[in-house]
Write an enzyme that holds these catalytic residues in place. Structure first.
Site, mmCIF file in Angstrom:
data_model
loop_
_atom_site.group_PDB
_atom_site.id
_atom_site.type_symbol
_atom_site.label_atom_id
_atom_site.label_comp_id
_atom_site.label_asym_id
_atom_site.label_seq_id
_atom_site.Cartn_x
_atom_site.Cartn_y
_atom_site.Cartn_z
ATOM 1 N N ASP A 164 0.833 -1.198 0.000
ATOM 2 C CA ASP A 164 0.000 0.000 0.000
ATOM 3 C C ASP A 164 0.873 1.256 0.000
ATOM 4 O O ASP A 164 2.043 1.203 0.392
ATOM 5 C CB ASP A 164 -0.906 0.033 1.243
ATOM 6 C CG ASP A 164 -1.859 -1.144 1.262
ATOM 7 O OD1 ASP A 164 -2.165 -1.688 0.189
ATOM 8 O OD2 ASP A 164 -2.298 -1.511 2.376
HETATM 9 N N1 URA Z 1 -1.179 -6.029 3.620
HETATM 10 C C1 URA Z 1 -1.687 -4.775 3.699
HETATM 11 O O1 URA Z 1 -2.732 -4.554 4.303
HETATM 12 N N2 URA Z 1 -0.995 -3.790 3.112
HETATM 13 C C2 URA Z 1 0.169 -3.978 2.471
HETATM 14 O O2 URA Z 1 0.746 -3.028 1.959
HETATM 15 C C3 URA Z 1 0.681 -5.287 2.402
HETATM 16 C C4 URA Z 1 -0.006 -6.289 2.978
#
Ligand code: URA
Length: 273
Positions: A104
């Site tokens: 993310d």
């Molecule tokens: N899980 C998440 O919620 N975000 C990420 O960036 C990676 C794994």
């Protein structure tokens, strides 16, 4: 011997598009083993041939593998109209490079960039059971009940429950304001402080290991047990661990050993199926 069309070879080694490669060939700007070659369909031994473009020797490597310490604030995409992408952090253009799975925008940590589609596929496939380990700071404590729920696989609103995952609460002082590095030191005693962005958040440090890469998976799993993720960082993927010497935004090529080890771990898990 790896036979390859000359125009394709040029797209991989000289940063040319297919049509540019054809133009260069037509104009006699390309030599193979000392001879001008004009036909784009000419097959060459990619690993052996000495190919020059305007007298400059091309360097052929089948695939590129880069370890990026993804910083917060950039998106894990190859292009985006509005946001900076992880590829914008890579100095030299590498044809076909893409991130293996998505972190993310507000997640940092290990991101592998490659143009090796087969390896990327295997690293992400739930069938290959490749561990992805995250350090997270949650908004509240977790204990045995939450650990068991993770171990059973969670309903996070998808068609299928998640695969079993591992949740390891870290001693609480590890996530104290200004002290996040302590949590990481449990993972690797040599790892220096890297999670500066979490310095003023209060929370509870955990390690979470999953074998999938679903959308917002860690955040949704935390939510399924009533917790919010305040900070998230990926530490490892299979045998590949984030290099503690890389600061957010920095990257380096994988070593031969790291590449071989990643490939091996994939084969070993595949054999077990
Ligand atoms: N899980 C998440 O919620 N975000 C990420 O960036 C990676 C794994």
């Amino acid at each position: 011997m790896e036979k390859m069309r000359l125009d394709k070879y040029l797209t991989q080694t000289a940063g040319l598009s297919r049509s540019e490669a054809k133009q260069y060939l037509k104009k006699g700007r390309v030599c193979v083993d000392g001879q001008i070659i004009k036909k784009p369909e000419t097959k060459i031994d990619a690993g052996q041939a000495a190919v020059t473009v305007d007298g400059r020797l091309c360097h052929y490597e089948k695939y590129t593998y880069l370890m990026l310490h993804k910083p917060q604030g950039v998106v894990s995409a190859t292009e985006d109209d509005r946001e900076r992408t992880v590829l914008d952090l890579i100095g030299e253009p590498v044809r076909g490079l893409f991130p293996v799975g998505r972190l993310d925008k507000d997640t940092e940590g290990l991101l592998l960039l490659t143009n090796d589609g087969a390896l990327a596929h295997d690293l992400l496939s739930p069938k290959k059971h490749v561990d992805k380990c995250y350090f997270a700071i949650l908004d509240g404590p977790v204990g045995k009940a939450e650990q068991e729920a993770f171990a059973c696989g969670l309903d996070i609103g998808d068609e299928k429950r998640t695969l079993p995952a591992k949740l390891v609460p870290l001693p609480q002082e590890t996530a104290e304001p200004g002290q996040p590095q302590k949590a990481e030191s449990i993972v690797d005693a040599k790892r220096p402080a890297q999670a500066e962005s979490v310095a003023d958040s209060e929370g509870f440090g955990v390690l979470i290991t999953v074998q999938e890469g679903r959308f917002h998976q860690i955040k949704r799993m935390a939510k399924a047990v009533g917790r919010e993720v305040l900070y998230l960082k990926r530490l490892s993927m299979g045998s590949l661990r984030l290099d503690a010497a890389l600061r957010p935004g920095e990257y380096r090529p994988l070593t031969e050993e790291e590449i071989e080890s990643l490939k091996r771990s994939r084969k070993e898990t595949a054999k077990e199926e």
